[in-house]
Motif scaffolding. Structure first.
Motif, PDB file in Angstrom:
ATOM      1  N   GLU A 128      85.089  33.654  22.771  1.00  0.00           N
ATOM      2  CA  GLU A 128      83.927  32.822  23.105  1.00  0.00           C
ATOM      3  C   GLU A 128      83.030  33.513  24.127  1.00  0.00           C
ATOM      4  O   GLU A 128      81.804  33.401  24.070  1.00  0.00           O
ATOM      5  N   GLN A 129      83.639  34.229  25.061  1.00  0.00           N
ATOM      6  CA  GLN A 129      82.863  34.939  26.073  1.00  0.00           C
ATOM      7  C   GLN A 129      81.952  35.980  25.429  1.00  0.00           C
ATOM      8  O   GLN A 129      80.772  36.079  25.769  1.00  0.00           O
ATOM      9  N   LEU A 130      82.480  36.743  24.479  1.00  0.00           N
ATOM     10  CA  LEU A 130      81.659  37.750  23.823  1.00  0.00           C
ATOM     11  C   LEU A 130      80.541  37.097  23.015  1.00  0.00           C
ATOM     12  O   LEU A 130      79.413  37.621  22.958  1.00  0.00           O
ATOM     13  N   ALA A 131      80.836  35.942  22.407  1.00  0.00           N
ATOM     14  CA  ALA A 131      79.810  35.231  21.642  1.00  0.00           C
ATOM     15  C   ALA A 131      78.664  34.790  22.541  1.00  0.00           C
ATOM     16  O   ALA A 131      77.482  34.923  22.186  1.00  0.00           O
ATOM     17  N   VAL A 132      78.996  34.294  23.724  1.00  0.00           N
ATOM     18  CA  VAL A 132      77.963  33.866  24.681  1.00  0.00           C
ATOM     19  C   VAL A 132      77.139  35.058  25.151  1.00  0.00           C
ATOM     20  O   VAL A 132      75.911  35.001  25.214  1.00  0.00           O
ATOM     21  N   LEU A 133      77.823  36.155  25.466  1.00  0.00           N
ATOM     22  CA  LEU A 133      77.111  37.356  25.904  1.00  0.00           C
ATOM     23  C   LEU A 133      76.226  37.907  24.786  1.00  0.00           C
ATOM     24  O   LEU A 133      75.126  38.406  25.039  1.00  0.00           O
ATOM     25  N   GLY A 134      76.711  37.800  23.548  1.00  0.00           N
ATOM     26  CA  GLY A 134      75.918  38.256  22.420  1.00  0.00           C
ATOM     27  C   GLY A 134      74.604  37.502  22.299  1.00  0.00           C
ATOM     28  O   GLY A 134      73.556  38.091  22.005  1.00  0.00           O
ATOM     29  N   GLU A 135      74.641  36.205  22.543  1.00  0.00           N
ATOM     30  CA  GLU A 135      73.411  35.407  22.523  1.00  0.00           C
ATOM     31  C   GLU A 135      72.461  35.845  23.635  1.00  0.00           C
ATOM     32  O   GLU A 135      71.249  35.914  23.440  1.00  0.00           O
ATOM     33  N   GLN A 136      73.019  36.157  24.795  1.00  0.00           N
ATOM     34  CA  GLN A 136      72.185  36.547  25.937  1.00  0.00           C
ATOM     35  C   GLN A 136      71.487  37.877  25.710  1.00  0.00           C
ATOM     36  O   GLN A 136      70.363  38.075  26.178  1.00  0.00           O
ATOM     37  N   VAL A 137      72.134  38.802  25.005  1.00  0.00           N
ATOM     38  CA  VAL A 137      71.523  40.118  24.777  1.00  0.00           C
ATOM     39  C   VAL A 137      70.917  40.230  23.383  1.00  0.00           C
ATOM     40  O   VAL A 137      70.431  41.289  22.996  1.00  0.00           O
ATOM     41  N   SER A 138      70.959  39.126  22.613  1.00  0.00           N
ATOM     42  CA  SER A 138      70.389  39.085  21.253  1.00  0.00           C
ATOM     43  C   SER A 138      71.029  40.125  20.339  1.00  0.00           C
ATOM     44  O   SER A 138      70.353  40.838  19.596  1.00  0.00           O
ATOM     45  N   VAL A 139      72.364  40.213  20.419  1.00  0.00           N
ATOM     46  CA  VAL A 139      73.125  41.088  19.530  1.00  0.00           C
ATOM     47  C   VAL A 139      74.127  40.219  18.777  1.00  0.00           C
ATOM     48  O   VAL A 139      74.824  39.395  19.377  1.00  0.00           O
ATOM     49  N   ALA A 140      74.218  40.392  17.467  1.00  0.00           N
ATOM     50  CA  ALA A 140      75.080  39.548  16.634  1.00  0.00           C
ATOM     51  C   ALA A 140      76.556  39.745  16.978  1.00  0.00           C
ATOM     52  O   ALA A 140      76.991  40.857  17.314  1.00  0.00           O
TER      53      ALA A 140
END
Length: 476
Positions: free
Chosen positions: A147-159
């Motif tokens: 879940e942490q990586l998913a949240v960070l992915g949204e923040q940096v706009s990377v899938a």
């Protein structure tokens, strides 16, 4: 990170530079002090021995002892050997020329910053190289890691790869490979699980994932703050996994720096990236020459210019340069520059990158001035009306009192800011041509950085005018 080591080496070299000639005994005594400084910085003993032997052999040569400036020659030799210790020439990033998707596998112990570094790297590849990346978390052990990586992915706009509960790392890796191909991703970043220590289960899992994904890059993420233990961890991973490079995290911390200086020697692999802060854009390509320059107090102007180029919009810089050339510089312009400084890392970060700024940086620390000062000044300007920002002359005693109350500071803080603006305005009127940093140029003069660090305009500071004593919100 290298402040203590830099200070110790600086003292040694100051004494060498002050002598007209050097004897072999002078060099050997200086090298003993350098040896102690490196050991205190937690550099691995074999690395220290190799470094001291190489420097001593070159420094007692006739070319140095008979030189007109032997002290400077010794500093150059130390600089060259530091660069060699850190890996020599900078490695040209990652192997991104392979058939896509290029698989980058992130490995390391739990708590080293793998997940955050994965997101930083995804952002780096997208913005610096124009690559389409997909990130996948293979960590099924640490709670909420995926879940942490998913949240960070949204923040940096990377899938990021969708989470399937109960799926094991090898199956996740297989699914990630297929998803990367279907999405035409250029790069697949695999964030593997870590442990609190190196164990058989960790290594077996990584080998299984590597067998499925055939990674083009295997990057070991190590926390610089763990000191010499980071070197031991790196050695253990090197023996088990085909590493292609190292990423050092928390390089902005207060560690002694031994891990960074020892890592190349221990692993035999290049340090490719360094994490320089908590923000998701705080990832830099590691350049041994620049790091050596920082350690020896030579600054890192190239990195400073790169930060400015990445932070400042070209059109904004050009517009501000035109205003400055006309002698126009209001509080809106000052506010813009202050925010640029914040986004570039703050006062301390910028001071550390400028040549000859070690003393100024020390003065900054001793004065109690920190990056909160920038926030305070922004609050003061934000408490003014648009007319007051455009024309500071409108600020009479009554208005200053209102502005101070609105910003939560004192009237004397408002006065300091206005005085600083006046100094900068005078400097702006003298500017005919802007340099590489464009709108940021004035910040390193008497009214800008000079105001934060008394004595900035002294010898070695590029002939800049003397600074003002203190800034709004500082302790002095």
């Amino acid at each position: 990170m290298f402040d203590n080591l830099s200070d110790r080496l600086g003292n040694v070299f100051d004494r060498l530079r002050g002598r007209g000639a050097l004897s072999e005994q002078d060099v050997r005594e200086a090298m003993r002090e350098v040896r102690v400084a490196l050991l205190e910085a937690d550099v691995a003993l074999p690395v220290v021995r190799r470094f001291i032997d190489a420097v001593t052999e070159k420094a007692i040569g006739a070319e140095v002892l008979k030189s007109v400036t032997p002290g400077q020659q010794v500093v150059k030799i130390v600089n060259d050997e530091l660069v060699a210790m850190l890996g020599g020439e900078a490695v040209e990033g990652l192997n991104l020329d392979a058939k896509p998707p290029v698989v980058i596998m992130m490995v390391g112990l739990q708590g080293s910053g793998k997940t955050t570094t994965t997101a930083k790297l995804g952002k780096f590849l997208k913005e610096r190289h124009g690559k389409k990346a997909l990130m996948a978390s293979l960590d099924v052990n640490r709670p909420a890691a995926q879940e942490q990586l998913a949240v960070l992915g949204e923040q940096v706009s990377v899938a990021t790869l969708p989470i399937v509960q109960g799926q094991q790392p090898v199956d996740i890796a297989r699914r990630a490979m297929e998803a990367a191909r279907l999405q035409s991703a250029d790069v697949l970043l695999l964030d593997t699980a870590g442990r609190l220590h190196v164990d058989e289960a960790l290594m077996a899992e990584m080998k299984a994932v590597a067998g499925i994904s055939s990674p083009n890059e295997v990057l070991l993420v190590v926390d610089s703050l763990t000191g010499q233990d980071a070197v031991n961890v790196a050695k253990s991973f090197t023996e088990e996994v085909p590493l292609t490079g190292v990423v050092l995290t928390r390089m902005d911390g207060d560690a002694r720096g031994g891990a960074a200086l020892s890592m190349r020697h221990v692993t035999g692999k290049p340090i490719k990236f360094a994490g320089t802060g908590e923000k998701l854009d705080a990832l830099e390509a590691f350049d041994p020459k620049r790091v050596a320059g920082r350690i020896l107090g030579m600054g890192d102007v190239v990195s400073l210019v790169e930060k400015a180029a990445a932070t400042i919009k070209e059109e904004d810089a050009e517009a501000l340069a035109k205003r400055m050339a006309k002698g126009q510089f209001d509080l809106n312009d000052l506010r813009t520059q202050l925010r640029q400084m914040q986004s570039m890392g703050g006062l301390g970060m910028l001071a550390g990158m400028l040549p000859g700024m070690k003393k100024a940086k020390a003065a900054l620390s001793q004065s109690g001035v920190d990056d909160k000062v920038l926030v305070h000044m922004d609050a003061i300007i934000g408490s003014m009306t648009p007319k007051e920002r455009a024309n500071p002359a409108l600020l009479n005693a009554k208005r200053k009192k209102r502005v101070a109350a609105g910003s939560g500071l004192q009237v004397q803080d408002v006065n300091k800011l206005l005085k600083m603006h006046q100094e900068m305005s005078r400097a702006m009127k003298q500017i005919k041509k802007m340099g590489g940093l464009k709108g940021l140029g004035a910040l390193f003069g008497g009214g800008g950085m000079g105001a934060a660090m008394p004595g900035l305009g002294g010898p070695g500071a590029g002939g800049m005018p003397p600074g003002l004593p203190g800034l709004p919100g500082s302790k002095k």
